[in-house]
Design a protein around this motif. Sequence first.
Motif, PDB file in Angstrom:
ATOM      1  N   UNK A  38      -6.508  -5.529 -15.539  1.00 62.39           N
ATOM      2  CA  UNK A  38      -6.071  -5.205 -14.182  1.00 62.39           C
ATOM      3  C   UNK A  38      -7.055  -5.784 -13.177  1.00 62.39           C
ATOM      4  N   UNK A  39      -6.548  -6.615 -12.255  1.00 62.10           N
ATOM      5  CA  UNK A  39      -7.403  -7.343 -11.324  1.00 62.10           C
ATOM      6  C   UNK A  39      -7.294  -6.811  -9.903  1.00 62.10           C
ATOM      7  N   UNK A  40      -8.333  -7.093  -9.108  1.00 63.48           N
ATOM      8  CA  UNK A  40      -8.293  -6.906  -7.666  1.00 63.48           C
ATOM      9  C   UNK A  40      -9.077  -8.051  -7.037  1.00 63.48           C
ATOM     10  N   UNK A  41      -8.624  -8.513  -5.878  1.00 64.26           N
ATOM     11  CA  UNK A  41      -9.326  -9.560  -5.153  1.00 64.26           C
ATOM     12  C   UNK A  41      -9.587  -9.101  -3.729  1.00 64.26           C
ATOM     13  N   UNK A  42     -10.407  -9.845  -3.024  1.00 61.15           N
ATOM     14  CA  UNK A  42     -10.651  -9.535  -1.618  1.00 61.15           C
ATOM     15  C   UNK A  42      -9.372  -9.654  -0.799  1.00 61.15           C
ATOM     16  N   UNK A  43      -8.410 -10.442  -1.293  1.00 61.91           N
ATOM     17  CA  UNK A  43      -7.141 -10.600  -0.590  1.00 61.91           C
ATOM     18  C   UNK A  43      -6.333  -9.310  -0.686  1.00 61.91           C
ATOM     19  N   UNK A  44      -6.321  -8.666  -1.870  1.00 59.64           N
ATOM     20  CA  UNK A  44      -5.673  -7.363  -2.006  1.00 59.64           C
ATOM     21  C   UNK A  44      -6.230  -6.384  -0.974  1.00 59.64           C
ATOM     22  N   UNK A  45      -7.544  -6.328  -0.880  1.00 58.20           N
ATOM     23  CA  UNK A  45      -8.191  -5.356  -0.004  1.00 58.20           C
ATOM     24  C   UNK A  45      -7.902  -5.643   1.468  1.00 58.20           C
ATOM     25  N   UNK A  46      -7.951  -6.912   1.845  1.00 60.15           N
ATOM     26  CA  UNK A  46      -7.691  -7.262   3.242  1.00 60.15           C
ATOM     27  C   UNK A  46      -6.230  -7.033   3.615  1.00 60.15           C
ATOM     28  N   UNK A  47      -5.325  -7.381   2.700  1.00 56.80           N
ATOM     29  CA  UNK A  47      -3.903  -7.154   2.971  1.00 56.80           C
ATOM     30  C   UNK A  47      -3.613  -5.661   3.072  1.00 56.80           C
ATOM     31  N   UNK A  48      -4.234  -4.871   2.215  1.00 58.47           N
ATOM     32  CA  UNK A  48      -4.042  -3.423   2.292  1.00 58.47           C
ATOM     33  C   UNK A  48      -4.549  -2.872   3.621  1.00 58.47           C
ATOM     34  N   UNK A  49      -5.652  -3.390   4.112  1.00 66.63           N
ATOM     35  CA  UNK A  49      -6.175  -2.941   5.399  1.00 66.63           C
ATOM     36  C   UNK A  49      -5.179  -3.218   6.524  1.00 66.63           C
ATOM     37  N   UNK A  50      -4.496  -4.353   6.460  1.00 66.62           N
ATOM     38  CA  UNK A  50      -3.481  -4.676   7.471  1.00 66.62           C
ATOM     39  C   UNK A  50      -2.346  -3.657   7.418  1.00 66.62           C
ATOM     40  N   UNK A  51      -1.865  -3.375   6.218  1.00 66.21           N
ATOM     41  CA  UNK A  51      -0.726  -2.477   6.042  1.00 66.21           C
ATOM     42  C   UNK A  51      -1.088  -1.036   6.407  1.00 66.21           C
ATOM     43  N   UNK A  52      -2.189  -0.551   5.894  1.00 69.03           N
ATOM     44  CA  UNK A  52      -2.597   0.830   6.167  1.00 69.03           C
ATOM     45  C   UNK A  52      -2.922   1.006   7.646  1.00 69.03           C
ATOM     46  N   UNK A  53      -3.568   0.008   8.237  1.00 69.21           N
ATOM     47  CA  UNK A  53      -3.877   0.082   9.663  1.00 69.21           C
ATOM     48  C   UNK A  53      -2.638   0.166  10.521  1.00 69.21           C
ATOM     49  N   UNK A  54      -1.601  -0.603  10.150  1.00 72.28           N
ATOM     50  CA  UNK A  54      -0.356  -0.582  10.916  1.00 72.28           C
ATOM     51  C   UNK A  54       0.324   0.779  10.827  1.00 72.28           C
ATOM     52  N   UNK A  55       0.347   1.355   9.634  1.00 74.39           N
ATOM     53  CA  UNK A  55       0.989   2.671   9.461  1.00 74.39           C
ATOM     54  C   UNK A  55       0.202   3.739  10.186  1.00 74.39           C
ATOM     55  N   UNK A  56      -1.098   3.738  10.055  1.00 78.50           N
ATOM     56  CA  UNK A  56      -1.913   4.769  10.702  1.00 78.50           C
ATOM     57  C   UNK A  56      -1.821   4.693  12.219  1.00 78.50           C
ATOM     58  N   UNK A  57      -1.667   3.474  12.743  1.00 77.42           N
ATOM     59  CA  UNK A  57      -1.586   3.318  14.190  1.00 77.42           C
ATOM     60  C   UNK A  57      -0.300   3.907  14.752  1.00 77.42           C
ATOM     61  N   UNK A  58       0.799   3.768  14.027  1.00 75.89           N
ATOM     62  CA  UNK A  58       2.094   4.215  14.537  1.00 75.89           C
ATOM     63  C   UNK A  58       2.582   5.523  13.937  1.00 75.89           C
TER      64      UNK A  58
END
Length: 267
Positions: A38-58
């Motif tokens: 099972x892998x994770x990359x910095x891209x996973x983390x950055x993309x998740x920050x975009x998604x979570x940030x958008x939901x938390x904002x609205x």
Amino acid sequence: MEFAADLALARHAAEQAGAYIARRWDTGVEAQFKGTVDLVTEVDLAAEAILVGAVRAQRPDDAIIAEEGSGTEALGPGRTWHIDPLDGTTNFSHGFPHFCVSIALLDHQGPAVGVVHDPLRQWTFWATRGGGAWRNGQRLQVSASADLNRALLATGFPYDRHTNPDNNVGRFNALLRRAQGMRRAGSAALDLAFVAAGWLDGYWEDRLKSWDLAAGWLLVTEAGGQVTDLLGEPVDLTTGRLVAANPALHPTLVAALRAAPLTLETP
């Protein structure tokens, strides 16, 4: 339309995260192991920050469950967003062009909004409860194939397949001998979207996470398909066992899976 604002939020967030992922694809991103495979990359983390940030904002009062841990909520009956920032990380890390963003809103009745975005093909699949399933404005409909020997099926294998005898190899072998074709492409969310589009006739997998299946589950049902666990019972997000198919094929597929051995190896 009910959930229209939630759908707009999910689509925008998924497409923003997808644009970032597309820019980073095939650029030599370094991957780290969360488990044996099972892998994770910095891209996973950055993309998740975009998604979570958008939901938390609205939607600051909504709960969030996200694959890489940005959400802090456990499974519950309230409004909860289930986020997979990059479904198909292994594909992505190898440069294999098959992965997606998946985001879904669930409430006490189950999936209410689902979006699966393929950033390379620029395909956005979306659905709302009672509003149908769509891809880039085109309504989706599951296939009509009722025969396993004329069906194109897909599946996946759990991350603990090296140590757990219930590793889906036996089921895969049994269905490989009966179906017209089998695919293992490495993205559960895209597999479910393809069932909704009628490009796949059926799909099953075991031990998925809620973020893997929530959006695709809604896509399939809103496209006229049937989704259950491996025994034909209602889906349980805590077990992640899923069978999705058109209604004509679903009972046959469930029966075949129930009859198949768990593994080809002696436990």
